[in-house]
Write an enzyme that holds these catalytic residues in place. Structure first.
Site, mmCIF file in Angstrom:
data_model
loop_
_atom_site.group_PDB
_atom_site.id
_atom_site.type_symbol
_atom_site.label_atom_id
_atom_site.label_comp_id
_atom_site.label_asym_id
_atom_site.label_seq_id
_atom_site.Cartn_x
_atom_site.Cartn_y
_atom_site.Cartn_z
ATOM 1 N N ARG A 130 0.310 9.092 0.789
ATOM 2 C CA ARG A 130 1.947 9.014 0.375
ATOM 3 C C ARG A 130 2.270 9.154 -1.211
ATOM 4 O O ARG A 130 0.998 9.059 -2.109
ATOM 5 C CB ARG A 130 1.629 6.945 -0.023
ATOM 6 N N THR A 147 8.035 8.207 -3.642
ATOM 7 C CA THR A 147 8.466 8.159 -2.869
ATOM 8 C C THR A 147 8.184 7.261 -1.798
ATOM 9 O O THR A 147 8.523 6.190 -1.193
ATOM 10 C CB THR A 147 9.862 9.586 -2.443
ATOM 11 N N ASP A 157 -3.856 -1.260 -5.682
ATOM 12 C CA ASP A 157 -3.926 0.297 -4.595
ATOM 13 C C ASP A 157 -5.416 -0.495 -4.155
ATOM 14 O O ASP A 157 -6.691 0.134 -4.478
ATOM 15 C CB ASP A 157 -3.875 0.875 -5.732
ATOM 16 N N ASP A 163 -7.532 2.578 -4.804
ATOM 17 C CA ASP A 163 -8.448 3.252 -6.886
ATOM 18 C C ASP A 163 -9.290 1.576 -7.000
ATOM 19 O O ASP A 163 -10.117 2.034 -7.662
ATOM 20 C CB ASP A 163 -6.909 2.775 -7.169
HETATM 21 C C1 PRP Z 1 -2.733 3.612 0.848
HETATM 22 C C2 PRP Z 1 -3.225 2.960 2.797
HETATM 23 C C3 PRP Z 1 -2.120 3.400 3.312
HETATM 24 C C4 PRP Z 1 -1.386 3.730 3.356
HETATM 25 C C5 PRP Z 1 0.197 2.177 3.186
HETATM 26 O O1 PRP Z 1 -3.199 5.266 1.067
HETATM 27 O O2 PRP Z 1 -4.283 3.429 2.334
HETATM 28 O O3 PRP Z 1 -2.814 4.650 4.135
HETATM 29 O O4 PRP Z 1 -1.096 3.786 1.860
HETATM 30 O O5 PRP Z 1 0.865 3.064 2.790
HETATM 31 P P1 PRP Z 1 2.182 2.942 4.241
HETATM 32 O O6 PRP Z 1 2.022 2.133 5.482
HETATM 33 O O7 PRP Z 1 3.389 2.724 3.230
HETATM 34 O O8 PRP Z 1 2.146 4.208 4.588
HETATM 35 P P2 PRP Z 1 -2.265 6.379 0.076
HETATM 36 O O9 PRP Z 1 -1.607 7.467 0.502
HETATM 37 O O10 PRP Z 1 -2.074 5.145 -1.614
HETATM 38 O O11 PRP Z 1 -3.590 6.844 -0.345
HETATM 39 P P3 PRP Z 1 -5.375 6.334 -0.723
HETATM 40 O O12 PRP Z 1 -6.031 6.305 0.813
HETATM 41 O O13 PRP Z 1 -6.333 7.922 -1.753
HETATM 42 O O14 PRP Z 1 -5.420 5.542 -1.585
HETATM 43 N N1 URA Z 2 -1.481 0.746 -0.378
HETATM 44 C C1 URA Z 2 -2.527 0.369 -1.139
HETATM 45 O O1 URA Z 2 -3.150 0.378 -1.544
HETATM 46 N N2 URA Z 2 -1.652 -0.759 -1.303
HETATM 47 C C2 URA Z 2 -0.532 -1.180 -1.269
HETATM 48 O O2 URA Z 2 -0.235 -2.604 -1.451
HETATM 49 C C3 URA Z 2 0.271 -0.587 -0.135
HETATM 50 C C4 URA Z 2 -0.576 0.421 -0.058
#
Ligand code: PRP
Ligand code: URA
Length: 222
Positions: free
Chosen positions: A114, A118, A212, A215
């Site tokens: 993501r 945005t 997150d 993280d």
């Molecule tokens: C997080 C999570 C999902 C997404 C969910 O990943 O693991 O893939 O956000 O959000 P959405 O339903 O609004 O798309 P992120 O892109 O933050 O990356 P990460 O896996 O590196 O934490």
């Molecule tokens: N990704 C995360 O890790 N946490 C949230 O709350 C939304 C997206």
């Protein structure tokens, strides 16, 4: 009826049994004071429960075996081949849980991130088993907020020839708006989740959520 209640009633959204054990595990991982080692340990325990539950949605055929007493037992055997697909990076945290119950399972990877400003998902990379169109797919991502990342990944799977009704999305926490949007867009996928939360905030984070996930699991928070 609240959005969460509506989502909980959806016939293709399957909540893990809301036991005291699950509540206790989720309480630990939601707690902002939980240190990383415990976050990983207890997340892994919930992931194991989710994967076990997900396997219940795979087809079986009748199978008779003979027990050591010499008597027949009318059981079942799994039918159809499976693979995992993780949405990187957070979904990779679920791969070990799948491997623990399905030895030598094939695992595809799709890197979707993501945009931090945005919250729109961007597809960077995908590598899937060649015969994925013949397989059931356990799609792995612990967080479903807007649903954008999961929707993008499902589009990649459909382009690769996976049948929509063979996709099981295995997820720890979902926001009701994201889950309902995804179920509306894809009429035959199923979601298996541990908890449905209340909503998402302006930054598209799940409320109350756990922050997150990637993280906290991988130790990259500020
Ligand atoms: C997080 C999570 C999902 C997404 C969910 O990943 O693991 O893939 O956000 O959000 P959405 O339903 O609004 O798309 P992120 O892109 O933050 O990356 P990460 O896996 O590196 O934490
Ligand atoms: N990704 C995360 O890790 N946490 C949230 O709350 C939304 C997206």
């Amino acid at each position: 009826m609240t959005l969460s209640e509506e989502a909980a009633k959806h016939p293709r959204l399957h909540l893990l049994p809301q036991t005291h054990q699950l509540k206790g595990l989720m309480t630990i991982i939601r707690d902002a004071n939980t240190e990383r080692g415990d976050f990983v340990f207890y997340s892994d325990r919930v992931i194991r429960l989710l994967v076990e539950e997900g396997l219940n949605y795979l087809p079986v055929v009748d199978k008779e075996v003979i027990t050591p007493t010499g008597l027949p037992f009318q059981g079942v055997a799994f039918e159809g081949r499976i693979c995992g697909v993780s949405i990187m990076r957070a979904g990779e945290s679920m791969e070990q849980g799948l491997r623990e119950v399905c030895t030598s399972v094939r695992i595809g990877k799709v890197l979707i991130q993501r945009d931090e400003r945005t919250a729109l998902p961007k597809l960077y990379y995908s590598k899937l088993p060649k015969d994925i169109s013949d397989r059931w797919v356990l799609l792995l991502d612990p967080m479903l907020a807007t649903g954008g990342s999961a929707v993008k990944c499902i589009e990649v799977l459909l382009e690769a020839g996976v049948k929509e009704e063979r996709i099981l999305f295995i997820n720890l926490i979902c926001a009701p708006e994201g889950a309902l949007a995804m179920l509306e867009k894809f009429k035959s996928i199923q979601i298996i989740t541990a908890e449905i939360d209340e909503s998402i905030d302006d930054r598209k984070f799940i409320l109350p959520g756990l922050g997150d996930f990637g993280d906290r699991y991988f130790g990259t928070e500020d």
